[in-house]
Design an enzyme around this catalytic site. Sequence first.
Site, PDB file in Angstrom:
ATOM      1  N   LYS A 112      11.122  10.439  -2.483  1.00 53.30           N
ATOM      2  CA  LYS A 112      12.192   9.476  -2.787  1.00 53.30           C
ATOM      3  C   LYS A 112      13.357  10.137  -3.504  1.00 53.30           C
ATOM      4  O   LYS A 112      14.511   9.765  -3.287  1.00 53.30           O
ATOM      5  CB  LYS A 112      11.641   8.319  -3.616  1.00 53.30           C
ATOM      6  N   LYS A 197       4.816   6.922   7.682  1.00 50.61           N
ATOM      7  CA  LYS A 197       4.180   5.653   7.294  1.00 50.61           C
ATOM      8  C   LYS A 197       5.091   4.472   7.643  1.00 50.61           C
ATOM      9  O   LYS A 197       6.309   4.597   7.579  1.00 50.61           O
ATOM     10  CB  LYS A 197       3.951   5.710   5.774  1.00 50.61           C
ATOM     11  N   LYS A 200       8.103  -0.387   3.805  1.00 55.06           N
ATOM     12  CA  LYS A 200       9.025  -1.518   3.740  1.00 55.06           C
ATOM     13  C   LYS A 200      10.327  -1.188   3.021  1.00 55.06           C
ATOM     14  O   LYS A 200      11.326  -1.817   3.224  1.00 55.06           O
ATOM     15  CB  LYS A 200       8.366  -2.700   3.035  1.00 55.06           C
TER      16      LYS A 200
HETATM   17  P1  TYM Z   1       3.635  -0.896  -2.078  1.00 48.26           P
HETATM   18  O1  TYM Z   1       4.367  -2.113  -2.487  1.00 48.26           O
HETATM   19  O2  TYM Z   1       4.393   0.205  -1.437  1.00 48.26           O
HETATM   20  O3  TYM Z   1       2.448  -1.301  -1.103  1.00 48.26           O
HETATM   21  C1  TYM Z   1       1.526  -2.321  -1.413  1.00 48.26           C
HETATM   22  C2  TYM Z   1       0.170  -1.947  -0.835  1.00 48.26           C
HETATM   23  O4  TYM Z   1       0.262  -1.765   0.575  1.00 48.26           O
HETATM   24  C3  TYM Z   1      -0.247  -0.491   0.935  1.00 48.26           C
HETATM   25  N1  TYM Z   1       0.542   0.026   2.068  1.00 48.26           N
HETATM   26  C4  TYM Z   1       0.027   0.472   3.217  1.00 48.26           C
HETATM   27  N2  TYM Z   1      -1.241   0.556   3.654  1.00 48.26           N
HETATM   28  C5  TYM Z   1      -1.442   1.053   4.901  1.00 48.26           C
HETATM   29  N3  TYM Z   1      -0.430   1.447   5.718  1.00 48.26           N
HETATM   30  C6  TYM Z   1       0.858   1.369   5.336  1.00 48.26           C
HETATM   31  N4  TYM Z   1       1.839   1.737   6.146  1.00 48.26           N
HETATM   32  C7  TYM Z   1       1.136   0.861   4.026  1.00 48.26           C
HETATM   33  N5  TYM Z   1       2.270   0.649   3.326  1.00 48.26           N
HETATM   34  C8  TYM Z   1       1.889   0.149   2.116  1.00 48.26           C
HETATM   35  C9  TYM Z   1      -0.066   0.370  -0.289  1.00 48.26           C
HETATM   36  O5  TYM Z   1      -0.950   1.479  -0.289  1.00 48.26           O
HETATM   37  C10 TYM Z   1      -0.356  -0.611  -1.402  1.00 48.26           C
HETATM   38  O6  TYM Z   1      -1.751  -0.720  -1.613  1.00 48.26           O
HETATM   39  N6  TYM Z   1       2.946   1.687  -6.296  1.00 48.26           N
HETATM   40  C11 TYM Z   1       2.478   0.560  -5.494  1.00 48.26           C
HETATM   41  C12 TYM Z   1       2.514  -0.752  -6.225  1.00 48.26           C
HETATM   42  C13 TYM Z   1       1.774  -0.765  -7.511  1.00 48.26           C
HETATM   43  C14 TYM Z   1       0.382  -0.840  -7.675  1.00 48.26           C
HETATM   44  C15 TYM Z   1       0.162  -0.869  -9.085  1.00 48.26           C
HETATM   45  C16 TYM Z   1      -0.690  -0.848  -6.786  1.00 48.26           C
HETATM   46  C17 TYM Z   1       2.338  -0.750  -8.759  1.00 48.26           C
HETATM   47  N7  TYM Z   1       1.364  -0.824  -9.694  1.00 48.26           N
HETATM   48  C18 TYM Z   1      -1.124  -0.917  -9.600  1.00 48.26           C
HETATM   49  C19 TYM Z   1      -1.970  -0.913  -7.315  1.00 48.26           C
HETATM   50  C20 TYM Z   1      -2.185  -0.944  -8.701  1.00 48.26           C
HETATM   51  C21 TYM Z   1       3.345   0.429  -4.281  1.00 48.26           C
HETATM   52  O7  TYM Z   1       4.445   0.919  -4.248  1.00 48.26           O
HETATM   53  O8  TYM Z   1       2.805  -0.339  -3.310  1.00 48.26           O
END
Ligand code: TYM
Length: 342
Positions: A112, A197, A200
Site C-alpha cells: 500500500k 487478490k 475491495k
Molecule cells: P478486510 O476488510 O480487507 O477483509 C475482511 C476479511 O475478508 C478477508 N478477505 C478475503 N478472503 C479471501 N479472499 C479475498 N480476496 C479476500 N479479501 C478479503 C480478509 O482476510 C478478512 O478476513 N485488517 C483487516 C481488518 C481487521 C481485522 C482486525 C480482522 C482489523 N482488525 C482484527 C480480524 C481481526 C482487513 O483489512 O480486512
Amino acid sequence: MTRVFSGVKPTGHLTLGNYLGAMRRWAAVDQHRADSLFCIVDLHALTVDHDPARVRRLSRQAATLLLASGLDPELCSVFVQSHVDEHTRLSYVLECVASDGEMRRMIQYKEKAVRERSRGGSVRLSLLTYPVLMAADILAYGADEVPVGDDQAQHVELTRDLAVRFNQRYGQTFVVPRATRPAVGARVMNLQEPASKMGKSEDVGPGIVYLLDEPDVVRRKVMRAVTDSGRGVEYDPQGRPGVANLLEILAACTGGDPVELGGGGAYGSYGELKRDTAEAVVEVLRPLRERHKELCADPAFVEGVLRDGAERARGLARPTVDAAYRAIGLLPAGTVVPTGAR
Ligand code: TYM
C-alpha cells in the site's frame, strides 16, 4: 468458551472474497460454537486517503451486510470499532512493545505504501502502525481465534508475537490468539487478474464481484473472467490461475472440492465451468441481497444492534486493557500516592 474476534474494514463495497474468505464462516460456524464478536473496523479505513462521508456510508452498509449474511445479535456481538475507546487505548501501549522494523516488514504496508507513493501521495503514519491497532482489536477481547482470509495471516502472526512479548516482559496479560482459515476460498482472486487478490479497497472493475451486484452483473463478470490459453479444465493454481480461481469459487459456493471439480473431465469447456460458477455465486448471494434489502428498510434495528454490541464490547475489553495499563507501569486513576513515595 472459545472467544472469536474478527473484523471488516469499510474501505470499499464488500466483495465475494470477503464473504467466502471470512463472513460466511462467521455466520455459519463461529457464532454458533463460540462467544463471537464481529467488528466494523472503521478506524482502519482512515489509514489511506478517504472521504469522510463515504466511510460513514460504507460503515453502515458493512454493518447491514454482516447482519444480512446471517449474523444474529442473539448469538454474537456486532459493533463499530470507533464506538469502543479500548481499541485505541490498547493500541498505544502495544506500540510500546512493537518495533518499527516489524511494521515495515508487513506485506500489506509495503504494497500500500508503494501504491500511495506512486499516486504522488504521502503515506499516513497510521498505515505503518495499522497492524498494532489490529493486534489491539484482537487482544482487547482475549480472543482465542481470529477467522480471516489468507491475506490477514501475517497480521495475526504479529498479534501473537506482541502478545507473547508483552506477557514475557510485563506478566501474563493477553491470550495468544490464532488465525483460522476456510479450507476453500481463503484467497479469492480477481477475475480479470488472477494473480492478484480480489480486493475491495483499491480496485474497481469487472474482476471484482461485489455482494450487492445484481445477478446479471455477477453473471457477466464471471462469464468474462480471464482463463488461460490451455484447454480442458483442471485445478492447477500455479500454471492455470484463472481456471483454478473459478474452481475454487465454485467449490466454495457449492461445498465441493476444487481438485475434484476440476478432475475427471467433469467440465469439457471453460464456458460450462463459468456458467456453473456464475449460477453458484448468484445463488449464494441471493438470500444475502434479499435480507439486505429488508434490513435497509429498518435502520433503527441495525442502529440498535450496533449500540448493544458496543456496550457489550466495552464491558469485555475494559478489564483487559486496564490490566495491560497496570502491567506496563501506568498508575491507576484515582490512586493516592503517599508523600515521599518514589
Ligand atoms: P478486510 O476488510 O480487507 O477483509 C475482511 C476479511 O475478508 C478477508 N478477505 C478475503 N478472503 C479471501 N479472499 C479475498 N480476496 C479476500 N479479501 C478479503 C480478509 O482476510 C478478512 O478476513 N485488517 C483487516 C481488518 C481487521 C481485522 C482486525 C480482522 C482489523 N482488525 C482484527 C480480524 C481481526 C482487513 O483489512 O480486512
